[in-house]
Design an enzyme around this catalytic site. Structure first.
Site, PDB file in Angstrom:
ATOM      1  N   ASN A  50       0.810  -1.224   0.000  1.00  0.00           N
ATOM      2  CA  ASN A  50       0.000   0.000   0.000  1.00  0.00           C
ATOM      3  C   ASN A  50       0.845   1.277   0.000  1.00  0.00           C
ATOM      4  OD1 ASN A  50       0.954   0.029   2.619  1.00  0.00           O
ATOM      5  ND2 ASN A  50      -1.025   0.422   3.563  1.00  0.00           N
TER       6      ASN A  50
ATOM      7  N   LYS B 243       3.739   4.046  -1.600  1.00  0.00           N
ATOM      8  CA  LYS B 243       4.012   4.611  -2.930  1.00  0.00           C
ATOM      9  C   LYS B 243       5.385   4.161  -3.412  1.00  0.00           C
ATOM     10  CE  LYS B 243       4.707   9.061  -3.610  1.00  0.00           C
ATOM     11  NZ  LYS B 243       5.874   9.094  -4.485  1.00  0.00           N
TER      12      LYS B 243
ATOM     13  N   LYS C 242       5.849   1.928  -6.260  1.00  0.00           N
ATOM     14  CA  LYS C 242       5.872   0.672  -7.013  1.00  0.00           C
ATOM     15  C   LYS C 242       6.143   0.924  -8.497  1.00  0.00           C
ATOM     16  CE  LYS C 242       1.750  -0.162  -5.264  1.00  0.00           C
ATOM     17  NZ  LYS C 242       1.690   0.807  -4.154  1.00  0.00           N
ATOM     18  N   THR C 243       5.384   1.847  -9.077  1.00  0.00           N
ATOM     19  CA  THR C 243       5.564   2.182 -10.486  1.00  0.00           C
ATOM     20  C   THR C 243       6.886   2.905 -10.699  1.00  0.00           C
ATOM     21  OG1 THR C 243       3.187   2.262 -10.883  1.00  0.00           O
ATOM     22  CG2 THR C 243       4.574   3.498 -12.415  1.00  0.00           C
ATOM     23  N   THR C 244       7.235   3.802  -9.797  1.00  0.00           N
ATOM     24  CA  THR C 244       8.496   4.539  -9.909  1.00  0.00           C
ATOM     25  C   THR C 244       9.680   3.578  -9.925  1.00  0.00           C
ATOM     26  OG1 THR C 244       7.504   6.429  -8.790  1.00  0.00           O
ATOM     27  CG2 THR C 244       9.907   6.348  -8.857  1.00  0.00           C
TER      28      THR C 244
ATOM     29  N   ARG D  13      17.213   1.630 -16.535  1.00  0.00           N
ATOM     30  CA  ARG D  13      18.440   0.829 -16.466  1.00  0.00           C
ATOM     31  C   ARG D  13      18.566  -0.062 -17.702  1.00  0.00           C
ATOM     32  NH1 ARG D  13      18.795  -2.220 -11.084  1.00  0.00           N
ATOM     33  NH2 ARG D  13      19.720  -0.262 -10.417  1.00  0.00           N
TER      34      ARG D  13
ATOM     35  N   PHE E  49      -8.700   6.117 -14.162  1.00  0.00           N
ATOM     36  CA  PHE E  49      -9.009   5.294 -12.994  1.00  0.00           C
ATOM     37  C   PHE E  49     -10.410   4.698 -13.109  1.00  0.00           C
ATOM     38  CE2 PHE E  49      -5.776   8.243 -11.342  1.00  0.00           C
ATOM     39  CZ  PHE E  49      -4.866   7.317 -10.869  1.00  0.00           C
TER      40      PHE E  49
ATOM     41  N   TRP F 233     -12.513   4.047 -10.878  1.00  0.00           N
ATOM     42  CA  TRP F 233     -13.527   4.698 -10.041  1.00  0.00           C
ATOM     43  C   TRP F 233     -14.031   5.987 -10.683  1.00  0.00           C
ATOM     44  CZ3 TRP F 233      -8.522   3.727  -8.369  1.00  0.00           C
ATOM     45  CH2 TRP F 233      -7.664   4.822  -8.300  1.00  0.00           C
TER      46      TRP F 233
ATOM     47  N   GLU G 114       0.237  -1.762 -12.739  1.00  0.00           N
ATOM     48  CA  GLU G 114      -1.103  -1.745 -12.127  1.00  0.00           C
ATOM     49  C   GLU G 114      -2.003  -2.865 -12.651  1.00  0.00           C
ATOM     50  OE1 GLU G 114      -1.295   0.163  -9.646  1.00  0.00           O
ATOM     51  OE2 GLU G 114      -0.284   2.057 -10.023  1.00  0.00           O
TER      52      GLU G 114
END
Length: 199
Positions: A39, A41, A43-45, A53, A94, A96, A131
């Protein structure tokens, strides 16, 4: 040499021996499945960092963005002109916001077709499924379809999967799993996401 320096040297020597032993025993060469979940921040970064790389070494990379495709993305902006980068975007925003299961499912399946193409291509060294965990959670994609594509991908290809609540089967398949844990997030205190920092 002082007692402290002597103890430090002995400790570092033991550490070196353990590290050298692990390096010597790591003899298998193949692509990996990496899962960035949790949960917190980043993950994508982290995935984009690995993309950078791989591109830096001249490898071909595919990125499929399932949720954030309509968002500005500084990493994508910076790297998208690299001829070795192929990006596919779901481009519905998104779920939602859309609140349309049928349209979201169709959009997901269309971008999954791009992901499946990348996962079958032996020239693509790294594939990021950004995601994708939400697509599985909401039932837009079937876990067996994703697993089959991962199992049948070229042996040298690495895949990074990002998103909260990674499916247990993906976690079980993964070689490396990192769980980002939120301790504090500025957004919870009413601070807006910052361009160039958060996106």
């Amino acid at each position: 040499m002082s007692d402290r320096e002597t103890r430090h040297k002995a400790s570092m020597q033991k550490l070196k021996e353990r590290v050298d032993e692990k390096v010597a025993s790591a003899t298998e060469q193949r692509g990996l499945i990496i899962v960035n979940t949790g949960n917190g921040k980043g993950k994508t970064t982290a995935a984009w960092g690995t993309v950078t790389r791989a591109l830096g070494y001249g490898y071909k990379v595919g990125v499929v963005q399932f949720i954030k495709g309509l968002w500005e993305c500084g990493e994508r902006n910076r790297l998208e002109d690299d001829p070795n980068l192929d990006v596919a975007i779901m481009a519905t925003g998104f779920t939602w916001e859309t609140q349309n299961r049928e349209a979201d499912t169709q959009a997901c399946r269309e971008v999954w077709a791009e992901a499946a193409r990348m996962l079958a291509d032996p020239d693509v060294y790294l594939v990021v499924l950004d995601e994708i965990t939400y697509m599985l959670k909401f039932g837009y994609l079937d876990i067996d379809t994703v697993k089959q594509a991962l199992e049948n991908r070229p042996p040298e290809q690495t895949v990074i999967i990002t998103g909260r609540n990674a499916h247990r089967d993906l976690v079980a398949m993964a070689d490396t799993v990192t769980e980002m844990q939120e301790v504090r997030h500025a957004f919870a205190s009413g601070i807006q996401a910052r361009r160039g920092i958060d996106f």
